[in-house]
Motif scaffolding. Structure first.
Motif, short mmCIF file in Angstrom:
data_model
loop_
_atom_site.label_atom_id
_atom_site.label_comp_id
_atom_site.label_asym_id
_atom_site.label_seq_id
_atom_site.Cartn_x
_atom_site.Cartn_y
_atom_site.Cartn_z
N UNK A 100 -7.68 5.03 -7.70
CA UNK A 100 -7.31 3.64 -7.40
C UNK A 100 -5.82 3.43 -7.54
N UNK A 101 -5.22 4.07 -8.55
CA UNK A 101 -3.76 3.95 -8.70
C UNK A 101 -3.05 4.57 -7.51
N UNK A 102 -3.57 5.71 -7.05
CA UNK A 102 -2.97 6.34 -5.88
C UNK A 102 -3.07 5.44 -4.66
N UNK A 103 -4.22 4.81 -4.48
CA UNK A 103 -4.40 3.89 -3.35
C UNK A 103 -3.48 2.68 -3.47
N UNK A 104 -3.24 2.23 -4.71
CA UNK A 104 -2.34 1.10 -4.91
C UNK A 104 -0.92 1.47 -4.54
N UNK A 105 -0.49 2.66 -4.96
CA UNK A 105 0.87 3.09 -4.62
C UNK A 105 1.02 3.20 -3.10
N UNK A 106 0.00 3.77 -2.45
CA UNK A 106 0.05 3.87 -0.99
C UNK A 106 0.12 2.49 -0.34
N UNK A 107 -0.68 1.56 -0.85
CA UNK A 107 -0.67 0.19 -0.31
C UNK A 107 0.69 -0.47 -0.52
N UNK A 108 1.30 -0.23 -1.69
CA UNK A 108 2.63 -0.79 -1.95
C UNK A 108 3.66 -0.20 -0.99
N UNK A 109 3.56 1.09 -0.71
CA UNK A 109 4.47 1.70 0.25
C UNK A 109 4.31 1.12 1.64
N UNK A 110 3.04 0.91 2.04
CA UNK A 110 2.80 0.30 3.35
C UNK A 110 3.37 -1.11 3.42
N UNK A 111 3.26 -1.86 2.34
CA UNK A 111 3.79 -3.22 2.31
C UNK A 111 5.31 -3.21 2.41
N UNK A 112 5.93 -2.28 1.70
CA UNK A 112 7.40 -2.17 1.80
C UNK A 112 7.82 -1.85 3.22
N UNK A 113 7.10 -0.92 3.88
CA UNK A 113 7.41 -0.60 5.27
C UNK A 113 7.22 -1.80 6.18
N UNK A 114 6.18 -2.58 5.96
CA UNK A 114 5.95 -3.77 6.78
C UNK A 114 7.04 -4.80 6.56
#
Length: 491
Positions: free
Chosen positions: A188-202
């Motif tokens: 879940x932490x890994x998925x959160x980090x990935x989601x945060x990266x996607x948000x930064x890119x957006x």
């Protein structure tokens, strides 16, 4: 019938969606983009360059004037310049075209057709850029929601891990159950980090498209009513698409180019006149061999000049054939553009419908998974369900929630893309209130009658905003703080 005008009411309806008072709205994003987009400003400058084709073509039908001034020294040898006569000459030549075989008329018509096509291209650019704005805006909202869902999932799994460790201490669970909880929390932490990266890119893409950093975004307003069938959408697109209108204008311009090329085979007639002035600067005796005379002489002339082309080496025929080939190309490209518009319209309609159905299905999935999770947790407490089954139920609920957020994003973006495909996503359709809209005819009306050779435009200052500099902090995308959770470890 145009439906885009209803967007005005829909945009204003965004106030009633419970958005924070200081949140950026979609309409504000439209206004910011309309006023500061370098791509849009570049398209406007390109149209202004196209406008100049009309006065350029008209210049061939106007009076032409030129003058020549010269000073010569006749010599009897390189070393004896003082013995030669000196002559100051001045000429003024005038020419006014009376007949050019229709060349100028067709060139003007072609230029005006290209102006019409350029205006349609500007409309296309507006619609495409506004569609990018909607996509960037919705990307940030979607990815922020996914980050929030993943944060909550990490918190839930963190609580589960604490409970698993406590139950392990009293012998109610095994080390395997604890390890499963630890593994799922790490995932879940890994998925959160990935989601945060996607948000930064957006967010970075939002800043690229709109020119500002997204802080808090208000929920988007409802879209206006869309066509009920793809055939209705295609019918609107075929009659209103600026891309199709631009292609038609370019094809028409190419037809005028063919006529202008053919006119080069015809005679031309011009009224000509001029004056000549010679002044020997007191050296008439040297020039005339000592017979003397007036040191200054002048003459005037006026008449009509007829030029009849007899043979031009095949040049005109090649130019006509070349113009015809360009006309054929424009006609085929017009059909290709029509195909693209139809395909884009049907694809956007299908995506919108599919996303709408996906929303319904995912809403049902979320409700079912919430109920299932509640049941699995209750059964786990009485020992009929394992910890792994609880973890799987939580993951399935998260997946359904993410799918629902993505479907809502996809439906809105596809809906606006459908409006754009139908030619109803331009500034005039959006009811922007950030100032007067850009008038593509103002520059044309200003330059079309200019006749001066010294009429420059003032120095241009770019209006597009730059996005260099440090990135503002975004609290909701800060790295997850492991100190606020229990670090997974084996017991």
């Amino acid at each position: 019938m145009r439906t885009g005008g209803k967007i005005v009411a829909a945009l204003l309806a965004g106030v009633a969606l419970g958005a924070p008072a200081l949140a950026t709205t979609l309409q504000e994003a439209f206004i910011q983009t309309y006023n500061s987009s370098p791509a849009l400003n570049a398209a406007r400058a390109q149209l202004r360059a196209t406008d100049e084709g009309v006065p350029i073509a008209k210049a061939e039908s106007r009076l032409q004037a030129s003058s020549t001034l010269g000073l010569s020294q006749n010599t009897n040898g390189i070393a004896r310049l003082n013995n030669g006569g000196r002559t100051l000459t001045a000429q003024l030549n005038l020419s006014y075209p009376l007949f050019q075989g229709g060349r100028v008329k067709n060139a003007i018509n072609a230029a005006e057709s290209r102006v019409a096509g350029g205006r349609a291209d500007l409309r296309t650019t507006e619609g495409n850029i506004f569609t990018q704005v909607v996509a960037a805006y919705m990307d940030v909202i979607r990815d922020a929601s996914i980050v929030d869902l993943n944060k909550k999932n990490v918190d839930v799994l963190n609580t589960n891990l604490k409970a698993s460790r406590d139950r392990f201490q009293v012998g109610d669970l095994t080390r395997t159950d604890v390890a499963q909880s630890e593994a799922r929390l790490s995932l879940a932490r890994s998925q959160l980090v990935t989601a945060q990266g996607n948000l930064t890119g957006s967010r970075e893409n939002f800043r690229r498209v709109i020119g500002i950093w997204p802080e808090t975004l208000a929920p988007p307003p409802a879209l206006p009513p869309l066509p009920a069938t793809p055939d209705q959408a295609v019918e609107t697109a075929l009659s209103n698409s600026p891309a199709i209108q631009a292609a038609g204008a370019i094809t028409q311009a190419a037809g005028f180019d063919v006529r202008a090329a053919r006119a080069q085979r015809l005679p031309t007639l011009a009224a000509v006149g001029g004056t000549n002035y010679n002044n020997y600067l007191g050296t008439i005796n040297q020039v005339s061999g000592g017979f003397g005379g007036d040191n200054s002489q002048g003459s005037n002339s006026a008449g009509i000049a007829l030029t009849v082309p007899l043979y031009q080496g095949g040049l005109v025929g090649a130019r006509v054939r070349q113009a015809q080939a360009v006309q054929n190309q424009a006609a085929e490209q017009g059909i290709d553009v029509e195909r693209q518009v139809i395909a884009n319209t049907r694809a956007a309609f299908a995506s919108y419908r599919a996303a709408a159905e996906a929303i319904t299905a995912n809403q049902q999935a979320v409700s079912a998974n919430e109920l299932a999770l509640e049941g699995v947790r209750a059964e786990n407490r009485v020992g009929t369900r394992t910890v792994l089954e609880v973890l799987n139920a939580e993951q399935e609920l998260l997946n359904a929630q993410v799918d629902l957020v993505s479907a809502q994003h996809d439906q809105y973006v596809a809906g606006f893309a459908l409006l754009n495909a139908m030619g109803e996503a331009e500034a005039r359709d959006l009811g922007l209130d950030g100032g007067s809209l850009y008038d593509p005819t103002a520059n044309y009306n200003h330059v079309r009658r200019w006749i001066g050779d010294w009429s420059d435009q003032p120095q241009y200052t770019p209006r597009g905003t730059r996005t260099s500099g440090p990135t503002p902090e975004a609290p909701d995308v800060a790295p997850y703080d492991p100190d606020k959770t229990v670090t997974p470890r084996s017991q």
